[in-house]
Design a protein around this motif. Structure first.
Motif, PDB file in Angstrom:
ATOM      1  N   GLY A  84      32.433  90.182  -3.914  1.00  8.89           N
ATOM      2  CA  GLY A  84      33.077  90.112  -2.615  1.00  8.89           C
ATOM      3  C   GLY A  84      32.199  90.357  -1.405  1.00  8.89           C
ATOM      4  O   GLY A  84      32.666  90.313  -0.282  1.00  8.89           O
ATOM      5  N   GLY A  85      30.915  90.648  -1.595  1.00 12.87           N
ATOM      6  CA  GLY A  85      30.024  90.799  -0.466  1.00 12.87           C
ATOM      7  C   GLY A  85      30.387  91.964   0.434  1.00 12.87           C
ATOM      8  O   GLY A  85      30.909  92.990  -0.005  1.00 12.87           O
ATOM      9  N   GLN A  86      30.093  91.799   1.729  1.00 17.04           N
ATOM     10  CA  GLN A  86      30.309  92.895   2.687  1.00 17.04           C
ATOM     11  C   GLN A  86      31.778  93.279   2.795  1.00 17.04           C
ATOM     12  O   GLN A  86      32.100  94.438   3.075  1.00 17.04           O
ATOM     13  N   TYR A  87      32.662  92.339   2.567  1.00 20.29           N
ATOM     14  CA  TYR A  87      34.095  92.647   2.594  1.00 20.29           C
ATOM     15  C   TYR A  87      34.452  93.679   1.532  1.00 20.29           C
ATOM     16  O   TYR A  87      35.119  94.677   1.799  1.00 20.29           O
ATOM     17  N   ALA A  88      33.985  93.452   0.293  1.00 20.62           N
ATOM     18  CA  ALA A  88      34.270  94.396  -0.788  1.00 20.62           C
ATOM     19  C   ALA A  88      33.592  95.741  -0.536  1.00 20.62           C
ATOM     20  O   ALA A  88      34.136  96.790  -0.870  1.00 20.62           O
ATOM     21  N   GLN A  89      32.406  95.698   0.065  1.00 23.45           N
ATOM     22  CA  GLN A  89      31.729  96.946   0.411  1.00 23.45           C
ATOM     23  C   GLN A  89      32.595  97.777   1.354  1.00 23.45           C
ATOM     24  O   GLN A  89      32.788  98.983   1.152  1.00 23.45           O
ATOM     25  N   ALA A  90      33.092  97.134   2.416  1.00 22.00           N
ATOM     26  CA  ALA A  90      33.917  97.848   3.399  1.00 22.00           C
ATOM     27  C   ALA A  90      35.199  98.367   2.760  1.00 22.00           C
ATOM     28  O   ALA A  90      35.649  99.482   3.056  1.00 22.00           O
ATOM     29  N   LYS A  91      35.787  97.598   1.867  1.00 19.60           N
ATOM     30  CA  LYS A  91      37.037  97.997   1.220  1.00 19.60           C
ATOM     31  C   LYS A  91      36.848  99.242   0.365  1.00 19.60           C
ATOM     32  O   LYS A  91      37.684 100.149   0.378  1.00 19.60           O
ATOM     33  N   HIS A  92      35.744  99.318  -0.355  1.00 23.64           N
ATOM     34  CA  HIS A  92      35.517 100.445  -1.247  1.00 23.64           C
ATOM     35  C   HIS A  92      34.977 101.672  -0.527  1.00 23.64           C
ATOM     36  O   HIS A  92      35.253 102.803  -0.942  1.00 23.64           O
ATOM     37  N   ILE A  93      34.187 101.470   0.518  1.00 22.95           N
ATOM     38  CA  ILE A  93      33.479 102.592   1.133  1.00 22.95           C
ATOM     39  C   ILE A  93      34.196 103.123   2.370  1.00 22.95           C
ATOM     40  O   ILE A  93      34.225 104.332   2.600  1.00 22.95           O
ATOM     41  N   VAL A  94      34.808 102.258   3.168  1.00 22.06           N
ATOM     42  CA  VAL A  94      35.443 102.688   4.419  1.00 22.06           C
ATOM     43  C   VAL A  94      36.967 102.618   4.302  1.00 22.06           C
ATOM     44  O   VAL A  94      37.661 103.611   4.462  1.00 22.06           O
ATOM     45  N   GLY A  95      37.516 101.426   4.050  1.00 18.21           N
ATOM     46  CA  GLY A  95      38.963 101.295   3.948  1.00 18.21           C
ATOM     47  C   GLY A  95      39.442  99.913   4.331  1.00 18.21           C
ATOM     48  O   GLY A  95      38.672  99.065   4.783  1.00 18.21           O
ATOM     49  N   PRO A  96      40.747  99.658   4.164  1.00 12.49           N
ATOM     50  CA  PRO A  96      41.300  98.312   4.371  1.00 12.49           C
ATOM     51  C   PRO A  96      41.112  97.762   5.783  1.00 12.49           C
ATOM     52  O   PRO A  96      40.805  96.571   5.941  1.00 12.49           O
ATOM     53  N   TYR A 324      45.690  90.793   2.326  1.00 16.77           N
ATOM     54  CA  TYR A 324      45.449  91.044   3.746  1.00 16.77           C
ATOM     55  C   TYR A 324      45.910  89.842   4.572  1.00 16.77           C
ATOM     56  O   TYR A 324      46.231  89.969   5.749  1.00 16.77           O
ATOM     57  N   LEU A 325      45.901  88.686   3.914  1.00 12.26           N
ATOM     58  CA  LEU A 325      46.483  87.445   4.427  1.00 12.26           C
ATOM     59  C   LEU A 325      47.418  86.926   3.337  1.00 12.26           C
ATOM     60  O   LEU A 325      47.406  87.430   2.206  1.00 12.26           O
ATOM     61  N   PRO A 326      48.239  85.914   3.624  1.00 12.77           N
ATOM     62  CA  PRO A 326      49.119  85.382   2.575  1.00 12.77           C
ATOM     63  C   PRO A 326      48.354  85.002   1.313  1.00 12.77           C
ATOM     64  O   PRO A 326      47.256  84.435   1.380  1.00 12.77           O
ATOM     65  N   THR A 327      48.934  85.296   0.165  1.00 12.51           N
ATOM     66  CA  THR A 327      48.256  85.055  -1.110  1.00 12.51           C
ATOM     67  C   THR A 327      48.037  83.574  -1.391  1.00 12.51           C
ATOM     68  O   THR A 327      47.293  83.227  -2.308  1.00 12.51           O
ATOM     69  N   TRP A 328      48.654  82.715  -0.610  1.00 17.63           N
ATOM     70  CA  TRP A 328      48.445  81.267  -0.756  1.00 17.63           C
ATOM     71  C   TRP A 328      46.966  80.918  -0.671  1.00 17.63           C
ATOM     72  O   TRP A 328      46.491  79.982  -1.321  1.00 17.63           O
ATOM     73  N   VAL A 450      49.993  94.915   1.630  1.00  8.87           N
ATOM     74  CA  VAL A 450      48.838  95.229   0.795  1.00  8.87           C
ATOM     75  C   VAL A 450      49.244  96.167  -0.332  1.00  8.87           C
ATOM     76  O   VAL A 450      49.974  97.137  -0.106  1.00  8.87           O
ATOM     77  N   ARG A 451      48.786  95.889  -1.536  1.00 12.80           N
ATOM     78  CA  ARG A 451      49.024  96.772  -2.673  1.00 12.80           C
ATOM     79  C   ARG A 451      47.939  97.846  -2.674  1.00 12.80           C
ATOM     80  O   ARG A 451      46.810  97.622  -3.118  1.00 12.80           O
ATOM     81  N   ARG A 452      48.285  99.005  -2.191  1.00  8.66           N
ATOM     82  CA  ARG A 452      47.292 100.056  -1.971  1.00  8.66           C
ATOM     83  C   ARG A 452      46.596 100.480  -3.263  1.00  8.66           C
ATOM     84  O   ARG A 452      45.412 100.804  -3.272  1.00  8.66           O
TER      85      ARG A 452
END
Length: 466
Positions: A84-96, A324-328, A450-452
């Protein structure tokens, strides 16, 4: 349909389809350098307009330091959070909320870079044709649509194409460099006549600061290597190798490009032309070099736009997968195994911007989003090391001299924001306001979907202090 990504890449598991892990270090190199190399063919030279030829050289190396910090930081975190790149980094380290913004930074940076590439390609063809009444619109549309189709059909084919055309474009810079006898000033090159003590810094050191805005263009996009993390066979090995090799490649190309162009063109012209390397080929007097650099300019623009579509779509896809956006948007094509809905959704957005923006505006919007992301990265790595110190989790790569690269990166980002404010203050304010408002929308409306419990997917121990 719910789409999930698995560590391996089985073809189908019921109604679950994943992206394919088919890429190696060469593909990572091709993605990173392919996105960035167009900056040597246009964009960097606008820094000469801001501060003169010497300012363009100074920011070449100072911004190179910024991006070396980016590459080292990104290589450590991405080789550990290998999806997931920088997006996954931010999700795991900082938050949604930070992850949502980082993904938008990526989408806007790459989409506007794609727009810049398409405009450059169209303008270059129109300039070469010299036909009265011919416009670039049809070439822009064809470029974006054909490359979107290529990305739709599969990532392996996309990055194989990128590897070939990026290599050709890079080799053209090397050929130009050695064709003008760079070791013999005065034979072809006239650097001592064009860059003198009187005109080296025509606007003083404030011009050097202003030049940071377009100096970013030397390397903008190298961090895009991480967007292919879920499709790389060995992320912990391939991502650091591909990213760092790409950075070294670009530093060499940037230095050669500046030396040749500043030795052939006065800074007043160098700072306004859209085709510095093609013009350099013309000024050598060699029809072969002129045509080679014309073709290379087109190939560099194609490679960059191709990689940008790949990266922007994967950032958008990640937002959909995590709700975070529609699952479509999280659908993976059952045959080509690509995030095809995200690719198709971003296609008309890129076309719209390409028809209403000029090259300078598109470049500026891309740089703004990129620098916002780099600012986050400097904070992100400090939080990462604090929460999971060395030895607490397995890292594929550990960058040296921490926290000096993070501190250098943050300071240079602050300088770049000031430089952008000097030239495009209204755009900077508008962009920051946009991200603030969209953050409010996410917090008060979208976050409830979002499923926390599904956000943290890495098998790590609890962070220190929690």
């Amino acid at each position: 349909m719910t789409i999930a990504l698995e560590p391996a890449a089985p073809a189908v598991q019921g109604d679950r389809v994943s992206l394919l892990r088919v890429l190696g270090p060469a593909h990572v190199w091709a993605l990173g350098v392919g996105i960035v190399l167009v900056g040597e063919f246009t964009g960097w030279n606008f820094s000469a307009d801001k501060g003169g030829a010497l300012a363009a050289l100074i920011v070449c190396w100072v911004v190179g330091l910024l991006y070396t910090s980016v590459a080292m930081i990104d290589s450590e975190v991405t080789s550990t959070v290998a999806a997931g790149g920088q997006y996954a980094q931010a999700k795991h380290i900082v938050g949604p909320l930070m992850a949502f913004n980082v993904a938008l930074f990526l989408v806007f940076a790459y989409t506007m870079l794609e727009v810049s590439d398409a405009i450059l390609l169209g303008d270059t063809i129109v300039a070469k044709a010299g036909v009265e009444g011919l416009t670039h619109n049809s070439f822009i549309a064809a470029t974006i649509v054909v490359l979107a189709w290529l990305n739709y059909r599969g990532v392996l084919m996309t990055l194989n194409v990128n590897f070939v055309i990026t290599a050709i474009a890079y080799i053209s810079i090397v050929i130009l460099f050695f064709s003008v006898s760079p070791w013999t000033q005065g034979a072809v090159l006239k650097l001592n006549e064009l860059v003198t003590p009187g005109n080296a810094l025509p606007y003083g050191w404030i011009g050097v600061i202003a030049a940071f805005q377009f100096g970013i263009w030397y390397y903008l996009g190298i961090e895009g290597t991480t967007q292919a993390a879920e499709e790389v066979r060995s992320p912990a090995r391939s991502l650091p190798y591909g990213t760092m090799a790409g950075m070294i490649t670009l530093l060499i190309a940037a230095a050669m490009t500046w030396y040749v162009c500043a030795s052939l063109m006065p800074w007043e012209y160098l700072g306004i032309t859209y085709y510095p390397l093609w013009d350099a080929g013309k000024l050598t007097g060699s029809p072969l070099l002129e045509n080679l650099l014309f073709v290379a300019t087109l190939l560099a623009a194609l490679a960059s736009a191709n990689g940008c579509i790949n990266d922007a779509a994967r950032a958008w896809f990640s937002l959909g997968r995590d709700r975070y956006l529609p699952t479509w948007f999280s659908a993976v094509h059952p045959k080509y195994r690509t995030p095809y809905r995200s690719i198709l959704f971003l296609l008309p957005i890129a076309l719209a911007f390409a028809f209403i923006a000029d090259l300078n505006q598109a470049i500026t919007f891309s740089i703004l989003s990129g620098v916002l992301q780099y600012t986050f990265m400097s904070i992100n790595i400090i939080m990462f090391r604090k929460k999971w110190p060395l030895g607490s989790i397995r890292r594929g790569y550990t960058h040296p001299f921490h926290p000096i690269p993070a501190m250098v990166l943050f300071c240079l980002c602050v300088v770049t924001f000031f430089a952008i404010f000097l030239g495009f203050g209204s755009q900077l304010i508008a962009m920051v306001a946009f991200y603030f408002l969209i953050s409010l929308w996410f917090h008060f409306y979208r976050y409830k979907f979002v499923r926390r419990g599904d956000q943290f997917t890495m098998p790590w121990p609890k962070p220190q202090g929690y």
